[in-house]
Design a protein around this motif. Structure first.
Motif, PDB file in Angstrom:
ATOM      1  N   LEU A 129     -41.008 -37.318 -28.386  1.00  0.00           N
ATOM      2  CA  LEU A 129     -40.287 -38.351 -27.635  1.00  0.00           C
ATOM      3  C   LEU A 129     -39.266 -39.063 -28.513  1.00  0.00           C
ATOM      4  CD1 LEU A 129     -43.206 -39.873 -25.532  1.00  0.00           C
ATOM      5  CD2 LEU A 129     -41.291 -38.505 -24.683  1.00  0.00           C
ATOM      6  N   SER A 138     -38.083 -47.036 -23.956  1.00  0.00           N
ATOM      7  CA  SER A 138     -39.173 -47.619 -23.158  1.00  0.00           C
ATOM      8  C   SER A 138     -40.290 -46.610 -22.934  1.00  0.00           C
ATOM      9  CB  SER A 138     -38.648 -48.123 -21.817  1.00  0.00           C
ATOM     10  OG  SER A 138     -37.804 -49.230 -22.004  1.00  0.00           O
ATOM     11  N   VAL A 139     -39.928 -45.363 -22.642  1.00  0.00           N
ATOM     12  CA  VAL A 139     -40.947 -44.320 -22.438  1.00  0.00           C
ATOM     13  C   VAL A 139     -41.742 -44.107 -23.721  1.00  0.00           C
ATOM     14  CG1 VAL A 139     -41.263 -41.843 -22.043  1.00  0.00           C
ATOM     15  CG2 VAL A 139     -39.766 -43.159 -20.549  1.00  0.00           C
ATOM     16  N   ARG A 179     -33.942 -46.112 -21.711  1.00  0.00           N
ATOM     17  CA  ARG A 179     -35.065 -45.550 -20.953  1.00  0.00           C
ATOM     18  C   ARG A 179     -35.992 -44.745 -21.859  1.00  0.00           C
ATOM     19  NH1 ARG A 179     -33.037 -41.851 -17.719  1.00  0.00           N
ATOM     20  NH2 ARG A 179     -30.856 -42.446 -17.878  1.00  0.00           N
ATOM     21  N   ARG A 180     -35.413 -43.932 -22.742  1.00  0.00           N
ATOM     22  CA  ARG A 180     -36.242 -43.127 -23.651  1.00  0.00           C
ATOM     23  C   ARG A 180     -37.017 -43.999 -24.632  1.00  0.00           C
ATOM     24  NH1 ARG A 180     -34.957 -37.365 -23.535  1.00  0.00           N
ATOM     25  NH2 ARG A 180     -33.240 -37.115 -22.091  1.00  0.00           N
ATOM     26  N   TRP A 207     -44.106 -47.109 -24.139  1.00  0.00           N
ATOM     27  CA  TRP A 207     -45.278 -47.058 -23.262  1.00  0.00           C
ATOM     28  C   TRP A 207     -46.244 -45.957 -23.696  1.00  0.00           C
ATOM     29  CZ3 TRP A 207     -46.917 -50.944 -20.897  1.00  0.00           C
ATOM     30  CH2 TRP A 207     -46.079 -51.842 -20.268  1.00  0.00           C
TER      31      TRP A 207
END
Length: 194
Positions: A99, A122-123, A119-120, A126
């Motif tokens: 990731l 945040s991913v 977005r990446r 998480w």
């Protein structure tokens, strides 16, 4: 932000992700095919008195800190539980590095302050926030069950092991991703009004 450092870091993290993935597969296959003993360490008997006194100074008390249990002919469940002490962290590391590598590739292609990068990030955040306790729970419970299968007096139950401080790093990445996303939206709004 197509710098040599960013491109190199993206390649290195991808190579490390592949290496951890290969270690995950290799460890699983070789360990299940191995017919040797399975060992686990427990701290159940920490602070227990030692049977044979150690050569210590006057007034010093010695106690055991951990016991190492080994099963010569382990069952399939014991062998799988022994794998549970290693494989979750290898899988977690491989996926987290993958990731991170994908996020860096987005930075190289589009720049650091874009919606895709936020977005990446945040991913990734998480994944680290949720994956750290789950991997720690899988490892801890596997080791606890393995100890309980060798010494029934100890029993087994849910325990968490490993560096749980990674949860804070994951939450920081989630927050930074949200801040970056807001910054991207503000920049887009400004560009639309000018």
């Amino acid at each position: 932000m197509n710098t040599r450092l960013t491109r190199t870091l993206a390649s290195v993290t991808f190579a490390l992700a592949v290496l951890c993935g290969l270690a995950f597969v290799g460890t699983g296959v070789t360990h299940m095919l191995d017919d040797g003993a399975v060992c686990v360490q427990t701290e159940f008997w920490r602070n227990a008195s030692l049977a044979d006194p150690l050569p210590v100074g006057t007034g010093v008390k010695a106690s055991s800190s951990a016991a190492r249990l080994c099963q010569d002919n382990p069952s399939t469940g014991q062998r799988a539980a022994d794998l549970g002490g290693e494989l979750p962290w290898l899988l977690f590391a491989s996926l987290a590095l993958l990731l991170f590598s994908r996020m860096l590739k987005s930075v190289v292609r589009e720049g650091p302050f874009t919606d895709a990068v936020s977005r990446r990030l945040s991913v990734l955040g998480w994944f680290v926030t949720v994956g750290t306790p789950l991997a720690g729970l899988a490892v801890g419970w596997s080791q606890s069950w393995l100890v309980g299968s060798m010494a029934p007096i100890v029993g087994s139950g849910p325990t968490v092991s490993g560096p749980q401080a990674l949860v804070l790093a994951g939450l920081a990445a989630v927050i930074m991703g949200k801040i970056m996303r807001e910054g991207v939206h503000m920049r887009e709004d400004l560009e639309g009004t000018i």
